[in-house]
Design a protein around this motif. Structure first.
Motif, PDB file in Angstrom:
ATOM      1  N   ASP A 197     -81.334   3.340 -36.201  1.00 14.17           N
ATOM      2  CA  ASP A 197     -82.037   3.407 -34.912  1.00 14.17           C
ATOM      3  C   ASP A 197     -82.676   4.793 -34.737  1.00 14.17           C
ATOM      4  OD1 ASP A 197     -81.383   3.266 -31.411  1.00 14.17           O
ATOM      5  OD2 ASP A 197     -82.727   1.980 -32.537  1.00 14.17           O
ATOM      6  N   LEU A 198     -81.941   5.829 -35.151  1.00 19.17           N
ATOM      7  CA  LEU A 198     -82.493   7.196 -35.042  1.00 19.17           C
ATOM      8  C   LEU A 198     -83.698   7.348 -35.973  1.00 19.17           C
ATOM      9  CD1 LEU A 198     -82.329  10.089 -33.955  1.00 19.17           C
ATOM     10  CD2 LEU A 198     -80.710  10.619 -35.794  1.00 19.17           C
ATOM     11  N   GLN A 199     -83.609   6.825 -37.189  1.00 20.35           N
ATOM     12  CA  GLN A 199     -84.759   6.872 -38.130  1.00 20.35           C
ATOM     13  C   GLN A 199     -85.968   6.220 -37.476  1.00 20.35           C
ATOM     14  OE1 GLN A 199     -84.849   5.896 -42.610  1.00 20.35           O
ATOM     15  NE2 GLN A 199     -85.417   3.925 -41.690  1.00 20.35           N
ATOM     16  N   ASN A 200     -85.745   5.063 -36.836  1.00 17.71           N
ATOM     17  CA  ASN A 200     -86.871   4.341 -36.228  1.00 17.71           C
ATOM     18  C   ASN A 200     -87.527   5.161 -35.113  1.00 17.71           C
ATOM     19  OD1 ASN A 200     -86.343   2.272 -37.997  1.00 17.71           O
ATOM     20  ND2 ASN A 200     -85.159   1.056 -36.523  1.00 17.71           N
ATOM     21  N   LEU A 201     -86.710   5.837 -34.322  1.00 23.52           N
ATOM     22  CA  LEU A 201     -87.291   6.678 -33.253  1.00 23.52           C
ATOM     23  C   LEU A 201     -88.049   7.856 -33.880  1.00 23.52           C
ATOM     24  CD1 LEU A 201     -87.769   7.782 -30.424  1.00 23.52           C
ATOM     25  CD2 LEU A 201     -85.547   8.932 -30.582  1.00 23.52           C
TER      26      LEU A 201
END
Ligand code: EPZ
Length: 420
Positions: A197-201
Protein backbone atom coordinates in the motif's frame (compact mmCIF):
# COMPACT_ATOMS: atom_id res chain seq x y z
CA UNK A 1 -9.42 4.65 33.06
CA UNK A 2 -12.08 3.58 30.54
CA UNK A 3 -13.10 -0.05 30.34
CA UNK A 4 -15.47 -2.29 28.40
CA UNK A 5 -18.25 -4.18 30.21
CA UNK A 6 -19.06 -7.27 28.17
CA UNK A 7 -21.90 -9.69 28.92
CA UNK A 8 -21.39 -13.09 27.30
CA UNK A 9 -23.83 -15.41 25.59
CA UNK A 10 -25.00 -13.56 22.46
CA UNK A 11 -24.33 -15.20 19.09
CA UNK A 12 -23.23 -12.29 16.86
CA UNK A 13 -25.09 -11.75 13.61
CA UNK A 14 -25.37 -9.07 10.94
CA UNK A 15 -22.91 -6.99 8.92
CA UNK A 16 -19.96 -4.89 10.04
CA UNK A 17 -17.73 -2.56 7.99
CA UNK A 18 -14.00 -2.95 8.46
CA UNK A 19 -12.13 0.37 8.81
CA UNK A 20 -9.02 1.54 6.98
CA UNK A 21 -5.87 -0.18 8.21
CA UNK A 22 -4.03 1.38 11.16
CA UNK A 23 -0.74 -0.16 10.02
CA UNK A 24 -1.20 1.22 6.51
CA UNK A 25 -2.40 4.72 7.40
CA UNK A 26 0.47 5.42 9.84
CA UNK A 27 3.30 5.09 7.26
CA UNK A 28 1.04 6.75 4.67
CA UNK A 29 0.70 9.80 6.92
CA UNK A 30 4.49 9.91 7.29
CA UNK A 31 4.91 9.75 3.51
CA UNK A 32 2.94 13.01 3.12
CA UNK A 33 6.06 14.80 4.40
CA UNK A 34 7.90 13.86 1.19
CA UNK A 35 6.12 16.45 -0.98
CA UNK A 36 5.22 20.14 -0.56
CA UNK A 37 2.05 19.48 -2.55
CA UNK A 38 -1.37 18.45 -1.23
CA UNK A 39 -2.30 14.76 -0.75
CA UNK A 40 -5.78 13.31 -0.17
CA UNK A 41 -6.21 10.07 1.82
CA UNK A 42 -9.56 8.20 1.94
CA UNK A 43 -10.74 5.91 4.78
CA UNK A 44 -8.69 7.24 7.70
CA UNK A 45 -9.69 5.29 10.85
CA UNK A 46 -10.44 7.31 13.99
CA UNK A 47 -7.79 5.78 16.26
CA UNK A 48 -5.60 7.14 19.02
CA UNK A 49 -2.41 6.27 17.12
CA UNK A 50 -3.73 8.17 14.09
CA UNK A 51 -4.57 11.17 16.31
CA UNK A 52 -1.03 11.14 17.73
CA UNK A 53 0.51 10.89 14.26
CA UNK A 54 -1.63 13.79 13.03
CA UNK A 55 -0.61 15.85 16.09
CA UNK A 56 3.04 15.21 15.26
CA UNK A 57 2.48 16.24 11.63
CA UNK A 58 0.71 19.45 12.71
CA UNK A 59 3.64 20.31 15.03
CA UNK A 60 6.00 19.78 12.09
CA UNK A 61 3.95 22.35 10.14
CA UNK A 62 1.70 20.09 8.06
CA UNK A 63 -1.79 21.48 7.31
CA UNK A 64 -4.44 18.78 7.87
CA UNK A 65 -8.18 18.89 7.20
CA UNK A 66 -10.36 15.90 8.11
CA UNK A 67 -13.83 15.46 6.58
CA UNK A 68 -16.38 12.70 7.19
CA UNK A 69 -19.05 11.16 4.98
CA UNK A 70 -21.57 8.53 6.12
CA UNK A 71 -19.01 5.67 6.26
CA UNK A 72 -15.50 7.03 5.89
CA UNK A 73 -13.19 9.83 7.02
CA UNK A 74 -11.03 11.67 4.52
CA UNK A 75 -7.85 13.66 5.04
CA UNK A 76 -6.48 16.53 3.03
CA UNK A 77 -2.84 17.12 3.95
CA UNK A 78 -0.22 19.63 2.81
CA UNK A 79 3.38 19.64 4.02
CA UNK A 80 4.06 22.80 1.98
CA UNK A 81 6.61 24.19 4.38
CA UNK A 82 7.87 22.43 7.49
CA UNK A 83 8.56 24.44 10.66
CA UNK A 84 10.92 22.02 12.37
CA UNK A 85 12.78 18.73 12.03
CA UNK A 86 12.40 17.80 15.72
CA UNK A 87 9.84 15.43 17.28
CA UNK A 88 9.32 15.65 21.04
CA UNK A 89 9.61 12.78 23.49
CA UNK A 90 6.06 13.15 24.86
CA UNK A 91 4.73 12.29 21.39
CA UNK A 92 7.17 9.60 20.31
CA UNK A 93 6.75 7.85 23.68
CA UNK A 94 3.04 7.39 22.94
CA UNK A 95 3.62 5.56 19.71
CA UNK A 96 6.49 3.43 18.40
CA UNK A 97 5.50 4.10 14.81
CA UNK A 98 6.85 7.65 15.11
CA UNK A 99 10.26 6.14 14.28
CA UNK A 100 9.37 5.93 10.59
CA UNK A 101 9.12 9.70 10.40
CA UNK A 102 12.93 9.66 10.19
CA UNK A 103 12.97 8.46 6.59
CA UNK A 104 10.71 11.13 5.08
CA UNK A 105 12.21 13.96 7.16
CA UNK A 106 15.73 12.94 6.09
CA UNK A 107 14.58 12.75 2.48
CA UNK A 108 12.78 16.10 2.57
CA UNK A 109 14.91 18.21 4.97
CA UNK A 110 18.19 16.30 5.24
CA UNK A 111 17.91 16.18 9.02
CA UNK A 112 15.73 14.92 11.88
CA UNK A 113 15.89 14.89 15.67
CA UNK A 114 13.53 12.40 17.28
CA UNK A 115 13.18 11.04 20.81
CA UNK A 116 13.38 7.29 21.28
CA UNK A 117 9.95 5.79 20.43
CA UNK A 118 7.61 4.13 22.92
CA UNK A 119 4.84 1.72 22.01
CA UNK A 120 3.39 -1.62 23.07
CA UNK A 121 4.67 -3.74 25.93
CA UNK A 122 5.33 -6.71 23.61
CA UNK A 123 9.09 -6.78 23.73
CA UNK A 124 12.12 -4.45 23.64
CA UNK A 125 11.18 -3.19 20.16
CA UNK A 126 14.72 -2.23 19.04
CA UNK A 127 15.28 0.12 16.12
CA UNK A 128 18.73 -1.07 15.01
CA UNK A 129 17.50 -2.17 11.58
CA UNK A 130 15.98 1.28 11.00
CA UNK A 131 19.17 3.11 11.97
CA UNK A 132 21.52 0.76 10.09
CA UNK A 133 19.42 1.19 6.96
CA UNK A 134 19.39 4.98 7.17
CA UNK A 135 23.13 5.06 7.91
CA UNK A 136 23.74 2.87 4.84
CA UNK A 137 21.92 5.53 2.79
CA UNK A 138 24.45 8.07 4.04
CA UNK A 139 22.82 9.52 7.15
CA UNK A 140 25.16 10.51 10.00
CA UNK A 141 23.42 9.34 13.17
CA UNK A 142 24.15 10.45 16.74
CA UNK A 143 22.24 9.06 19.72
CA UNK A 144 22.38 11.26 22.83
CA UNK A 145 20.18 12.71 25.58
CA UNK A 146 17.43 10.20 24.69
CA UNK A 147 17.26 11.55 21.15
CA UNK A 148 18.38 10.27 17.79
CA UNK A 149 19.87 12.95 15.55
CA UNK A 150 20.34 12.14 11.88
CA UNK A 151 21.74 14.34 9.16
CA UNK A 152 22.32 13.74 5.45
CA UNK A 153 22.91 16.57 2.96
CA UNK A 154 22.22 14.00 0.23
CA UNK A 155 21.09 10.39 0.62
CA UNK A 156 22.68 7.92 -1.79
CA UNK A 157 21.06 4.74 -3.10
CA UNK A 158 22.57 1.51 -1.73
CA UNK A 159 21.92 -2.24 -1.35
CA UNK A 160 20.56 -3.06 2.13
CA UNK A 161 19.96 -6.55 3.53
CA UNK A 162 17.65 -6.64 6.55
CA UNK A 163 18.59 -9.21 9.21
CA UNK A 164 14.84 -9.58 9.85
CA UNK A 165 11.98 -8.57 7.49
CA UNK A 166 11.02 -5.69 9.78
CA UNK A 167 7.83 -3.89 8.66
CA UNK A 168 8.81 -0.52 10.10
CA UNK A 169 12.42 -0.64 8.94
CA UNK A 170 11.31 -1.57 5.42
CA UNK A 171 8.89 1.39 5.36
CA UNK A 172 11.43 3.80 6.87
CA UNK A 173 14.10 2.91 4.32
CA UNK A 174 11.61 3.03 1.42
CA UNK A 175 10.59 6.56 2.39
CA UNK A 176 14.20 7.73 2.77
CA UNK A 177 15.25 6.17 -0.55
CA UNK A 178 12.59 7.69 -2.85
CA UNK A 179 14.42 11.08 -2.96
CA UNK A 180 17.97 9.67 -2.72
CA UNK A 181 20.53 9.83 -5.55
CA UNK A 182 20.57 6.52 -7.38
CA UNK A 183 19.03 3.10 -6.78
CA UNK A 184 18.33 1.44 -3.43
CA UNK A 185 17.56 -2.27 -3.10
CA UNK A 186 16.09 -3.58 0.17
CA UNK A 187 16.66 -7.33 0.46
CA UNK A 188 14.79 -9.58 2.93
CA UNK A 189 12.18 -6.81 2.94
CA UNK A 190 8.89 -7.22 4.83
CA UNK A 191 6.09 -8.39 2.46
CA UNK A 192 3.04 -7.23 4.44
CA UNK A 193 0.12 -5.72 2.43
CA UNK A 194 0.82 -2.41 4.18
CA UNK A 195 4.22 -2.30 2.42
CA UNK A 196 2.49 -2.73 -0.96
CA UNK A 197 0.00 0.00 0.00
CA UNK A 198 2.89 2.36 0.81
CA UNK A 199 4.57 1.54 -2.55
CA UNK A 200 1.31 2.38 -4.31
CA UNK A 201 1.05 5.77 -2.59
CA UNK A 202 4.72 6.63 -3.20
CA UNK A 203 4.39 5.74 -6.91
CA UNK A 204 1.21 7.83 -7.13
CA UNK A 205 3.36 10.69 -5.80
CA UNK A 206 5.88 10.15 -8.62
CA UNK A 207 8.32 7.79 -6.95
CA UNK A 208 9.78 4.76 -8.74
CA UNK A 209 9.32 1.80 -6.36
CA UNK A 210 9.03 -1.83 -7.48
CA UNK A 211 8.87 -5.19 -5.77
CA UNK A 212 6.86 -4.50 -2.61
CA UNK A 213 5.30 -7.77 -1.46
CA UNK A 214 8.32 -9.71 -2.69
CA UNK A 215 11.74 -10.36 -1.09
CA UNK A 216 13.50 -7.38 -2.70
CA UNK A 217 12.20 -3.85 -3.17
CA UNK A 218 13.95 -1.60 -5.74
CA UNK A 219 13.69 2.16 -5.40
CA UNK A 220 15.06 4.50 -8.05
CA UNK A 221 15.50 7.94 -6.50
CA UNK A 222 13.77 10.95 -8.11
CA UNK A 223 14.27 14.67 -7.57
CA UNK A 224 10.82 15.55 -6.27
CA UNK A 225 7.44 14.05 -5.42
CA UNK A 226 4.02 15.60 -6.15
CA UNK A 227 0.42 15.46 -4.97
CA UNK A 228 -1.56 12.21 -4.90
CA UNK A 229 -4.92 10.73 -3.88
CA UNK A 230 -4.94 7.36 -2.13
CA UNK A 231 -7.41 4.88 -0.66
CA UNK A 232 -6.09 3.26 2.52
CA UNK A 233 -6.47 -0.55 2.41
CA UNK A 234 -8.88 -2.27 4.83
CA UNK A 235 -7.52 -3.35 8.21
CA UNK A 236 -6.77 -7.09 7.89
CA UNK A 237 -6.22 -7.44 11.66
CA UNK A 238 -9.53 -5.80 12.55
CA UNK A 239 -11.13 -8.09 9.95
CA UNK A 240 -9.48 -11.15 11.52
CA UNK A 241 -10.64 -10.03 14.95
CA UNK A 242 -14.29 -9.86 13.81
CA UNK A 243 -13.95 -13.22 12.05
CA UNK A 244 -12.94 -14.71 15.40
CA UNK A 245 -15.78 -12.85 17.14
CA UNK A 246 -18.22 -14.64 14.80
CA UNK A 247 -16.51 -17.99 15.42
CA UNK A 248 -16.25 -17.74 19.21
CA UNK A 249 -19.90 -16.67 19.67
CA UNK A 250 -21.14 -19.31 17.18
CA UNK A 251 -22.67 -16.54 15.10
CA UNK A 252 -23.12 -15.50 11.48
CA UNK A 253 -21.33 -12.28 10.52
CA UNK A 254 -20.77 -10.54 7.18
CA UNK A 255 -17.62 -8.42 7.07
CA UNK A 256 -17.67 -5.58 4.51
CA UNK A 257 -14.58 -3.87 3.08
CA UNK A 258 -12.14 -6.79 3.32
CA UNK A 259 -9.44 -7.99 0.90
CA UNK A 260 -9.78 -11.79 1.31
CA UNK A 261 -6.19 -12.45 0.23
CA UNK A 262 -4.95 -10.30 3.16
CA UNK A 263 -6.72 -12.51 5.72
CA UNK A 264 -5.94 -15.82 3.98
CA UNK A 265 -3.87 -17.27 6.84
CA UNK A 266 -6.62 -16.51 9.39
CA UNK A 267 -9.33 -17.90 7.07
CA UNK A 268 -7.31 -21.11 6.58
CA UNK A 269 -6.87 -21.61 10.35
CA UNK A 270 -10.54 -20.94 11.07
CA UNK A 271 -11.60 -23.41 8.35
CA UNK A 272 -9.20 -25.97 9.86
CA UNK A 273 -10.93 -25.37 13.22
CA UNK A 274 -14.30 -26.16 11.62
CA UNK A 275 -15.55 -22.61 11.01
CA UNK A 276 -17.39 -21.80 7.77
CA UNK A 277 -15.54 -18.91 6.01
CA UNK A 278 -16.83 -17.73 2.62
CA UNK A 279 -15.43 -15.01 0.34
CA UNK A 280 -18.12 -12.95 -1.35
CA UNK A 281 -16.35 -10.28 -3.46
CA UNK A 282 -14.87 -7.77 -1.02
CA UNK A 283 -16.82 -9.31 1.83
CA UNK A 284 -16.27 -12.32 4.06
CA UNK A 285 -19.10 -14.30 5.65
CA UNK A 286 -18.13 -16.24 8.79
CA UNK A 287 -20.54 -18.68 10.45
CA UNK A 288 -19.95 -21.27 13.13
CA UNK A 289 -22.06 -23.73 15.11
CA UNK A 290 -20.66 -25.51 18.15
CA UNK A 291 -17.23 -25.34 19.77
CA UNK A 292 -14.35 -25.14 17.28
CA UNK A 293 -11.61 -27.79 17.08
CA UNK A 294 -8.11 -27.12 18.41
CA UNK A 295 -5.57 -25.94 15.81
CA UNK A 296 -1.86 -25.14 16.18
CA UNK A 297 -0.53 -21.69 15.31
CA UNK A 298 2.99 -20.48 14.59
CA UNK A 299 3.27 -16.75 13.93
CA UNK A 300 5.49 -15.67 11.03
CA UNK A 301 6.07 -12.57 8.89
CA UNK A 302 3.50 -12.18 6.08
CA UNK A 303 2.12 -14.25 4.41
CA UNK A 304 2.48 -16.46 7.51
CA UNK A 305 -0.01 -16.31 10.38
CA UNK A 306 0.21 -12.73 11.74
CA UNK A 307 1.59 -12.11 15.22
CA UNK A 308 -1.14 -9.45 15.61
CA UNK A 309 -3.77 -12.22 15.42
CA UNK A 310 -2.29 -14.65 17.95
CA UNK A 311 -3.92 -13.16 21.09
CA UNK A 312 -7.36 -13.27 19.46
CA UNK A 313 -6.72 -16.88 18.39
CA UNK A 314 -5.69 -17.72 21.96
CA UNK A 315 -9.12 -16.53 23.16
CA UNK A 316 -10.83 -18.79 20.62
CA UNK A 317 -8.63 -21.77 21.51
CA UNK A 318 -9.50 -21.23 25.21
CA UNK A 319 -12.97 -22.64 24.49
CA UNK A 320 -12.05 -25.11 21.72
CA UNK A 321 -12.36 -28.89 21.77
CA UNK A 322 -8.89 -30.32 22.33
CA UNK A 323 -5.45 -28.86 22.96
CA UNK A 324 -3.84 -26.11 20.87
CA UNK A 325 -0.27 -24.85 20.67
CA UNK A 326 0.49 -21.25 19.77
CA UNK A 327 4.14 -20.38 19.05
CA UNK A 328 5.05 -16.70 18.83
CA UNK A 329 8.20 -16.23 16.71
CA UNK A 330 8.04 -12.47 15.95
CA UNK A 331 7.93 -10.74 19.36
CA UNK A 332 9.58 -11.76 22.62
CA UNK A 333 6.74 -11.11 25.00
CA UNK A 334 3.25 -11.23 23.59
CA UNK A 335 1.51 -13.63 26.00
CA UNK A 336 0.14 -11.04 28.45
CA UNK A 337 -3.43 -12.10 27.65
CA UNK A 338 -2.74 -15.67 28.89
CA UNK A 339 -2.67 -14.62 32.56
CA UNK A 340 -5.88 -12.63 32.11
CA UNK A 341 -7.64 -15.46 30.25
CA UNK A 342 -6.71 -17.78 33.13
CA UNK A 343 -8.66 -15.47 35.47
CA UNK A 344 -11.65 -16.30 33.28
CA UNK A 345 -11.06 -20.03 33.67
CA UNK A 346 -8.87 -20.74 30.64
CA UNK A 347 -6.33 -23.56 30.89
CA UNK A 348 -3.10 -22.13 29.39
CA UNK A 349 0.51 -23.05 30.06
CA UNK A 350 3.39 -20.93 28.74
CA UNK A 351 6.59 -22.77 27.85
CA UNK A 352 9.11 -20.30 26.43
CA UNK A 353 7.67 -18.97 23.18
CA UNK A 354 4.87 -21.51 23.10
CA UNK A 355 1.47 -21.43 24.79
CA UNK A 356 -0.34 -24.74 25.31
CA UNK A 357 -4.10 -24.19 25.56
CA UNK A 358 -6.47 -26.94 26.68
CA UNK A 359 -9.95 -25.88 25.65
CA UNK A 360 -12.61 -25.60 28.39
CA UNK A 361 -16.40 -25.81 28.09
CA UNK A 362 -17.06 -22.36 29.46
CA UNK A 363 -15.19 -19.26 30.57
CA UNK A 364 -16.54 -17.12 33.41
CA UNK A 365 -16.69 -13.33 33.45
CA UNK A 366 -14.00 -11.52 35.46
CA UNK A 367 -12.20 -8.19 35.73
CA UNK A 368 -9.20 -8.35 33.38
CA UNK A 369 -6.55 -5.94 32.18
CA UNK A 370 -5.54 -5.14 28.59
CA UNK A 371 -1.75 -4.70 28.30
CA UNK A 372 -1.77 -3.81 24.61
CA UNK A 373 -4.27 -3.43 21.80
CA UNK A 374 -4.35 -7.05 20.56
CA UNK A 375 -4.34 -8.71 24.01
CA UNK A 376 -7.14 -6.29 24.91
CA UNK A 377 -9.12 -7.33 21.84
CA UNK A 378 -8.60 -10.98 22.84
CA UNK A 379 -10.09 -10.30 26.27
CA UNK A 380 -13.15 -8.65 24.73
CA UNK A 381 -13.58 -11.71 22.50
CA UNK A 382 -13.37 -13.98 25.55
CA UNK A 383 -15.94 -11.79 27.32
CA UNK A 384 -18.36 -12.27 24.42
CA UNK A 385 -18.58 -15.97 25.20
CA UNK A 386 -17.94 -16.04 28.99
CA UNK A 387 -20.72 -16.65 31.51
CA UNK A 388 -21.74 -13.38 33.16
CA UNK A 389 -20.03 -10.01 32.82
CA UNK A 390 -16.38 -9.32 32.00
CA UNK A 391 -14.80 -5.92 32.70
CA UNK A 392 -11.89 -5.32 30.33
CA UNK A 393 -9.81 -2.49 31.81
CA UNK A 394 -7.43 -0.46 29.68
CA UNK A 395 -9.81 0.43 26.85
CA UNK A 396 -7.29 3.13 25.93
CA UNK A 397 -4.91 0.45 24.66
CA UNK A 398 -7.59 -1.20 22.54
CA UNK A 399 -8.63 2.12 21.03
CA UNK A 400 -5.10 2.57 19.65
CA UNK A 401 -6.06 0.06 16.98
CA UNK A 402 -9.83 -0.49 16.94
CA UNK A 403 -12.24 2.18 15.76
CA UNK A 404 -15.55 2.14 17.67
CA UNK A 405 -15.08 -1.50 18.72
CA UNK A 406 -17.96 -1.45 21.24
CA UNK A 407 -20.32 0.23 18.77
CA UNK A 408 -19.46 -2.24 16.01
CA UNK A 409 -19.96 -5.21 18.37
CA UNK A 410 -23.31 -3.83 19.61
CA UNK A 411 -24.33 -3.54 15.96
CA UNK A 412 -23.84 -7.30 15.75
CA UNK A 413 -25.95 -7.99 18.84
CA UNK A 414 -23.26 -8.07 21.51
CA UNK A 415 -24.00 -6.70 24.98
CA UNK A 416 -21.02 -4.40 25.51
CA UNK A 417 -20.65 -0.88 26.78
CA UNK A 418 -17.71 1.46 27.30
CA UNK A 419 -17.59 3.08 30.74
CA UNK A 420 -15.08 5.64 32.08
C1 EPZ B 1 4.66 -3.49 12.76
O1 EPZ B 1 5.44 -3.16 13.90
C2 EPZ B 1 3.22 -3.32 13.21
N1 EPZ B 1 2.99 -1.92 13.58
C3 EPZ B 1 2.94 -4.25 14.38
O2 EPZ B 1 1.56 -4.12 14.70
C4 EPZ B 1 3.19 -5.69 13.94
O3 EPZ B 1 3.02 -6.55 15.04
C5 EPZ B 1 4.62 -5.82 13.42
O4 EPZ B 1 4.85 -4.86 12.36
C6 EPZ B 1 4.90 -7.20 12.86
O5 EPZ B 1 3.99 -7.49 11.84
C7 EPZ B 1 2.82 -1.01 12.60
O6 EPZ B 1 2.88 -1.32 11.43
C8 EPZ B 1 2.57 0.41 13.05
P1 EPZ B 1 8.76 -5.13 13.07
P2 EPZ B 1 7.05 -2.99 13.74
O7 EPZ B 1 9.78 -4.05 12.89
O8 EPZ B 1 7.35 -2.36 12.45
C9 EPZ B 1 12.40 -6.81 15.55
C10 EPZ B 1 -0.29 -3.92 16.09
O9 EPZ B 1 -0.76 -4.71 16.90
N2 EPZ B 1 13.11 -5.59 15.12
O10 EPZ B 1 8.33 -5.93 11.90
O11 EPZ B 1 7.53 -2.36 14.99
C11 EPZ B 1 11.32 -6.48 16.58
O12 EPZ B 1 11.88 -6.41 17.89
C12 EPZ B 1 1.20 -3.68 16.03
O13 EPZ B 1 -0.95 -3.31 15.22
C13 EPZ B 1 14.47 -5.47 15.39
O14 EPZ B 1 15.07 -6.36 15.97
O15 EPZ B 1 7.46 -4.52 13.72
C14 EPZ B 1 10.36 -7.62 16.44
O16 EPZ B 1 10.84 -8.72 17.20
C15 EPZ B 1 1.93 -4.39 17.14
N3 EPZ B 1 15.12 -4.33 15.03
C16 EPZ B 1 10.45 -7.97 14.95
O17 EPZ B 1 11.65 -7.34 14.47
C17 EPZ B 1 14.49 -3.31 14.37
O18 EPZ B 1 15.13 -2.30 14.03
C18 EPZ B 1 9.26 -7.44 14.14
O19 EPZ B 1 9.26 -6.07 14.27
C19 EPZ B 1 13.10 -3.45 14.10
C20 EPZ B 1 12.44 -4.59 14.48
Amino acid sequence: MAKYLVTGGQALSGAVRVSGAKNAVLPTLAAILLTPETCVLHDIPDLRDVQVMMEILRLLGVKLVVTQDETRRHLLACAGSLDTFEIRADLTRQMRSSIFLMGPLLGRLGKVRIAYPGGCAIGPRPIDLHLRGLAALGARIVERYGYIEAEAPRLRGVEIHLDFPSVGATENIMMAAVLADGVTVIRNAAKEPEIVDLQNLLNAMGARVKGAGMDAIRIEGVRRLHDATHNVIPDRIEAGTFMIAAAITQGDVLLENVIPEHVESTSAKLREAGVNVREIGECMRVTNKGRVHAVDIKTLPYPGFPTDMHPQMMALMSVCQGTSMITETVFENRFSQAEELRRMGANIKIEGRTAVISGVEMLSGATVEAADLRSGAALVLAGLVAEGQTAVEGAIHIERGYENLDGKLRGLGAIVERVE
